[in-house]
Design an enzyme around this catalytic site. Structure first.
Site, short mmCIF file in Angstrom:
data_model
loop_
_atom_site.label_atom_id
_atom_site.label_comp_id
_atom_site.label_asym_id
_atom_site.label_seq_id
_atom_site.Cartn_x
_atom_site.Cartn_y
_atom_site.Cartn_z
N LYS A 1 36.48 39.76 66.61
CA LYS A 1 36.20 41.00 65.87
C LYS A 1 35.43 42.01 66.72
CE LYS A 1 35.76 38.01 61.87
NZ LYS A 1 34.79 37.18 61.09
N GLY B 1 35.64 31.45 67.51
CA GLY B 1 35.67 32.54 68.49
C GLY B 1 37.05 32.80 69.06
N ARG C 1 27.33 30.11 57.10
CA ARG C 1 26.13 30.69 57.73
C ARG C 1 26.16 32.20 57.51
NH1 ARG C 1 29.05 33.37 61.45
NH2 ARG C 1 30.80 32.26 62.37
N ASN D 1 32.94 30.17 56.73
CA ASN D 1 31.78 30.10 57.61
C ASN D 1 30.54 29.86 56.77
OD1 ASN D 1 33.12 30.55 60.10
ND2 ASN D 1 33.34 32.68 59.53
N GLU E 1 49.99 26.23 61.70
CA GLU E 1 50.13 27.10 60.54
C GLU E 1 51.30 28.02 60.75
OE1 GLU E 1 46.52 29.35 60.06
OE2 GLU E 1 45.52 27.70 59.03
N LYS E 2 51.87 28.50 59.67
CA LYS E 2 52.84 29.57 59.78
C LYS E 2 52.07 30.77 60.34
CE LYS E 2 56.54 31.99 58.09
NZ LYS E 2 57.56 31.80 59.12
N GLU F 1 39.49 30.05 56.71
CA GLU F 1 38.35 29.16 56.94
C GLU F 1 37.12 29.69 56.22
OE1 GLU F 1 36.59 28.90 60.80
OE2 GLU F 1 36.92 30.98 61.27
P1 ADP Z 1 38.16 31.40 64.82
O1 ADP Z 1 37.40 30.42 64.02
O2 ADP Z 1 38.42 30.96 66.24
O3 ADP Z 1 37.62 32.80 64.72
P2 ADP Z 1 40.16 31.89 62.77
O4 ADP Z 1 40.87 30.76 62.13
O5 ADP Z 1 39.06 32.55 62.01
O6 ADP Z 1 39.64 31.41 64.20
O7 ADP Z 1 41.21 33.01 63.19
C1 ADP Z 1 40.83 34.14 63.95
C2 ADP Z 1 41.91 35.18 63.94
O8 ADP Z 1 43.15 34.64 64.42
C3 ADP Z 1 42.24 35.73 62.55
O9 ADP Z 1 41.36 36.74 62.16
C4 ADP Z 1 43.66 36.22 62.78
O10 ADP Z 1 43.66 37.46 63.44
C5 ADP Z 1 44.25 35.19 63.71
N1 ADP Z 1 44.98 34.11 62.97
C6 ADP Z 1 44.50 32.88 62.66
N2 ADP Z 1 45.43 32.17 61.95
C7 ADP Z 1 46.51 32.95 61.81
C8 ADP Z 1 47.80 32.78 61.17
N3 ADP Z 1 48.15 31.67 60.56
N4 ADP Z 1 48.65 33.85 61.21
C9 ADP Z 1 48.30 35.00 61.84
N5 ADP Z 1 47.14 35.21 62.47
C10 ADP Z 1 46.23 34.21 62.46
#
Ligand code: ADP
Length: 448
Positions: free
Chosen positions: A237, A164, A292, A290, A200-201, A288
């Site tokens: 989102k 989230g 589900r 998901n 992460e970068k 990542e």
């Molecule tokens: P969560 O599980 O909390 O939803 P995510 O890993 O899916 O987290 O990341 C959610 C959002 O964060 C991504 O859709 C993107 O917009 C941003 N994000 C995550 N990692 C990066 C990254 N390395 N570089 C740029 N944006 C990132």
């Protein structure tokens, strides 16, 4: 096939699952907290069991109470929906011990993907491209800073247990590192009781493009094409669409192949989503998985004409999938309607819905558990409806969404409808030229 499915969830997704079960001739059991007594999922299920007070920990997250409901109703399968216990490996294990089929992957598969650090390691082994970053968790600030210099700023600190959009901090330069590190850890600890952080970068101005996959119990894995979820506010989102306006046939082939590789690497069983970040040069990186059903699954359902909940149930019952991939032949857009006031920082707006008129007509679908007289509780997720439209082209889908949003009347509470209406008129959005940072400089102040 199953005889009776217990749905360990609430709201629109519980209702969504009941609908498919009915069409499949499967009986349903709803569980509910006292606040949800008058909810539609309770009304439409064949049986309903109250599992506790409003607080999630005492109801929808309470495993013993849910298992008691399983026992008294004799359900032979359980659908976890999304959120709550849907990605809880222990819960999947308890179901197995009780002899009830958990509709989703095995506890082991959930474990392999649930922890983001382990998931990345698994993907590297499988040959799926991942965002460059730390080798596992960061030990301390000093090591973190050193690595950030090596990788090159900007970097992003992320909670291994994250979800989230919480527990994430972007760091632009060395001097900001320590503050970001401390606040990411605090937030992660408070939200997930796990302050493990990795790095992460930070990919600048990426697209969030995810692939829907499905795998059966016999090792077949296919993909059902992509969804573009780049319209986000604070990493959450707000709108999803399929196909992605950024997609090419070549990129779809490469990303689809990577998504299938991801699924095959853990013998994935069930429907799942492999999330990628895509930079402007169309390099893509695994973020990542998901394990589900996702909130945004309807956009895929609409563009390939396939019921994904039915797919989940069939896979869980041991039906093999065909193994062929699915490609979109329509365009679909989903707007998330939340009980929030977008003009004031999306502050929660729970309360009584006095009037509700949902849009209808050709190509319009509304998934909602709300009705006039329904009180939106403050205890749970603020999403109260999803409007999904489909049309032959993206332009037509946008026009249809504008029309649908105009027809959508909700009185008594504030919602995100005014935001979506404004978004539909935005030139950049209309042209398909946007990334995950798009809403950073969006003007919310003139929304009604
Ligand atoms: P969560 O599980 O909390 O939803 P995510 O890993 O899916 O987290 O990341 C959610 C959002 O964060 C991504 O859709 C993107 O917009 C941003 N994000 C995550 N990692 C990066 C990254 N390395 N570089 C740029 N944006 C990132």
């Amino acid at each position: 096939m199953f005889n009776k499915i217990l749905i360990a969830n609430r709201g629109e997704i519980a209702l969504r699952i009941i609908r498919t079960c009915k069409e499949m001739g499967i009986k349903t059991v709803a569980v509910y907290s006292t606040t949800d007594r008058d909810s539609l999922h309770v009304r439409f299920a064949d049986e309903a069991v109250c599992i506790g007070p409003p607080s999630s920990t005492e109801s929808y997250l309470n495993i013993p109470r849910i298992m008691a409901a399983v026992e008294i109703t004799n359900a032979d399968a359980l659908h976890p929906g999304y959120g709550f216990l849907s990605e809880n490996a222990n819960f999947a294990e308890v179901c197995q011990e009780y002899g009830i089929k958990f509709i989703g992957p095995t506890a082991n598969q959930i474990r392999k993907m649930g922890d983001k650090v382990t998931a990345k390691e698994t993907m590297i082994k499988a040959g799926v491209p991942v965002v460059p970053g730390s080798d596992g968790l960061l030990k301390d600030v000093t090591k973190g800073k050193k690595l950030a210099k090596e990788i090159g700023y900007p970097v992003i600190l992320k909670a291994t247990a994250g979800g989230g959009g919480r527990g994430m901090r972007i760091v632009w330069k060395d001097e900001e590192f320590e503050d970001a590190w401390n606040s990411a850890r605090q937030e992660a600890k408070a939200a997930f009781a796990n302050d493990g952080i990795y790095m992460e970068k930070y990919i600048v101005e990426p697209r969030h493009i995810e692939f829907q996959i499905a795998g059966d119990q016999y090792g077949n894995v296919c993909h059902l094409s992509e969804r573009d979820c780049s319209i986000q506010r604070r990493h959450q989102k707000l709108l999803e669409e399929a196909p992605s306006p950024f997609m090419t046939d070549e990129l779809r082939e490469k990303m689809g192949e990577a998504a299938i590789k991801a699924g095959k690497s853990i013998n994935y069983e069930g429907v799942g989503t492999v999330e990628f970040l895509v930079d402007k040069f169309r390099n893509f990186y695994f973020m990542e998985m998901n394990t589900r059903i996702q909130v945004e699954h309807p956009v895929t359902e609409e563009v390939i004409d396939h019921d994904l909940i039915k797919e989940q149930i069939k896979i869980a019952a041991g039906v093999p999938i065909s193994g062929k991939n699915y490609f979109p032949y329509m365009h679909a857009i989903e707007c998330r309607i939340n009980a929030e006031d977008p003009k004031y920082n999306f502050r929660p707006s729970p309360g009584l819905i006095t009037t509700l008129h949902t849009p209808k007509g050709h190509g319009v679908r509304v998934d909602t558990h709300a009705y006039a007289g329904y009180r939106v509780p403050s205890n749970y997720d603020s999403m109260i409806a999803k409007v999904i439209v489909k049309a032959r082209t993206r332009d037509e889908a946008i026009t249809k969404m504008e029309r649908a949003l105009d027809e959508f009347i909700i009185e008594g509470i504030k919602t995100t409808i005014p935001f979506h209406k404004k978004l539909m008129k935005n030139e950049k959005f209309r042209s398909g030229d946007f990334n995950t940072g798009f809403l950073n400089d969006f003007d919310f102040s003139d929304l009604d």
